[in-house]
Scaffold this motif. Structure first.
Motif, PDB file in Angstrom:
ATOM      1  N   HIS A  92      35.617  -9.456  -2.400  1.00 55.54           N
ATOM      2  CA  HIS A  92      34.393  -9.003  -3.071  1.00 55.54           C
ATOM      3  C   HIS A  92      34.023 -10.039  -4.126  1.00 55.54           C
ATOM      4  O   HIS A  92      34.883 -10.503  -4.868  1.00 55.54           O
ATOM      5  N   ARG A 154      28.328   3.652   3.874  1.00 50.83           N
ATOM      6  CA  ARG A 154      27.780   3.993   2.560  1.00 50.83           C
ATOM      7  C   ARG A 154      28.533   5.187   1.969  1.00 50.83           C
ATOM      8  O   ARG A 154      28.905   5.179   0.802  1.00 50.83           O
ATOM      9  N   ARG A 161      31.157   1.826  -5.512  1.00 50.70           N
ATOM     10  CA  ARG A 161      29.917   1.235  -6.015  1.00 50.70           C
ATOM     11  C   ARG A 161      29.654   1.682  -7.439  1.00 50.70           C
ATOM     12  O   ARG A 161      28.973   1.005  -8.187  1.00 50.70           O
TER      13      ARG A 161
ATOM     14  N   GLU B   7      19.236  -1.621   0.445  1.00 50.75           N
ATOM     15  CA  GLU B   7      20.042  -1.699  -0.787  1.00 50.75           C
ATOM     16  C   GLU B   7      21.531  -1.773  -0.433  1.00 50.75           C
ATOM     17  O   GLU B   7      22.284  -2.565  -1.008  1.00 50.75           O
ATOM     18  N   TYR B  11      24.512  -4.645  -0.924  1.00 54.34           N
ATOM     19  CA  TYR B  11      25.856  -4.385  -1.446  1.00 54.34           C
ATOM     20  C   TYR B  11      26.916  -4.951  -0.493  1.00 54.34           C
ATOM     21  O   TYR B  11      27.853  -5.623  -0.922  1.00 54.34           O
ATOM     22  N   GLU B  14      27.842  -8.480  -0.730  1.00 55.53           N
ATOM     23  CA  GLU B  14      28.748  -8.950  -1.794  1.00 55.53           C
ATOM     24  C   GLU B  14      30.155  -9.184  -1.261  1.00 55.53           C
ATOM     25  O   GLU B  14      31.018  -9.693  -1.974  1.00 55.53           O
TER      26      GLU B  14
END
Lengths: 163, 126
Positions: A92, A154, A161, B7, B11, B14
């Motif tokens: 990351h 997600r 997040r 969105e 993310y 990243e």
């Protein structure tokens, strides 16, 4: 539709462009990162040796070949390694190692076709049209797979997040 | 694709998959030289074997021709060589013909002592 052998430069170009994504893909079959790299190397070394005649879309070929080699490795008893930061195939940019591990785990839990779609789109840089062509499915199917994959990822990555 | 997806894509962007170790530099040549080495070894072995066989055969021939010069001389008239059975039949039914055959055979097989330089004549003079 032609078939041909790739030259060394083409193979190295393919490896530079898709090697990291392919290792991420392989690591969803064999959890040991070194084993995933070995699987990808095995495929590319065969390409370099010019033993392989490949179809028009080399990317499609390498994804299929890596999948098959990874499944063979699994079947031949390649031991699973614990998923730890050292063994993680993702980094990351913000240094969130937990999130990187969670991503790898979440990818491995996706249905295979969704996992393939999201890895090809996100980390191999293919368009959805290319994903569809590589997977041999209509564009709508590839787009649906990709959307479902994003939805599931997600949900699983949401906690990371917020951190 | 809605804004949530875009969105989330950002993310996911990243995260980078780690670069795997580089491919070996000289895969092609590494795969070619064992084949060349094997081919060279095969050729060497084949040539060595055939030379050895040829040499062994010719030396055997030299030895046998020295030891069996009479047999060699006889072998030139192989067509006239008769079997033991045929000679036996001839002895029973035509002794004169047998004598003629044996005389002919002895001329072919035994040293000629009538020549002036024959071994027997030389020894007799001494």
């Amino acid at each position: 539709m032609g078939e041909h052998r790739l030259g060394a430069e083409e193979v190295r170009g393919l490896y530079d462009g898709h090697g990291p994504a392919l290792v991420a893909y392989a690591s969803t079959f064999v959890t040991d990162r070194a084993a995933a790299e070995d699987v990808v190397h095995q495929v590319f070394l065969r390409l370099l040796s010019k033993e392989v005649v490949i179809p028009d879309m080399p990317v499609a070929y390498v994804y299929r070949a890596v999948r098959n080699a990874a499944l063979n490795a699994r079947r031949s008893g390649w031991r699973d390694a614990p998923l730890d930061p050292e063994n993680c195939v993702f980094e990351h940019r913000g240094g969130n190692r937990e999130a990187a591990l969670a991503l790898q785990k979440a990818l491995a839990e996706l249905p295979e076709e969704q996992r393939e779609a999201v890895i090809m789109r996100m980390w191999s840089g293919l368009t959805l049209e290319e994903v569809a062509a590589v997977s041999g499915v209509p564009l709508n199917t590839a787009a649906s797979r990709y959307r479902y994959a994003l939805e599931k990822l997600r949900g699983k990555l949401q906690p990371y997040r917020r951190k | 694709m809605d804004s949530h997806d875009e969105e989330f894509e950002q993310y996911l962007g990243e995260f980078d998959p780690r670069r795997p170790r580089a491919l070996p530099a000289a895969v092609g040549s590494r795969r070619v030289w064992p084949q060349r080495l094997a081919a060279a070894a095969a050729i060497t072995i084949a040539m060595g074997t055939s030379l050895w066989m040829f040499h062994g055969k010719s030396s055997n021939e030299r030895n046998s021709s020295a030891a069996n010069s009479n047999a060699a001389a006889d072998s030139t008239t192989t067509g006239r060589r008769m079997s033991l059975a045929a000679l036996t039949q001839m002895a029973l039914h035509d002794p004169a013909q047998l004598d003629a055959e044996l005389a002919e055979a002895s001329r072919r097989m035994l040293p000629d002592f009538r020549r002036s330089d024959s071994t027997l004549r030389v020894l007799a003079k001494e």
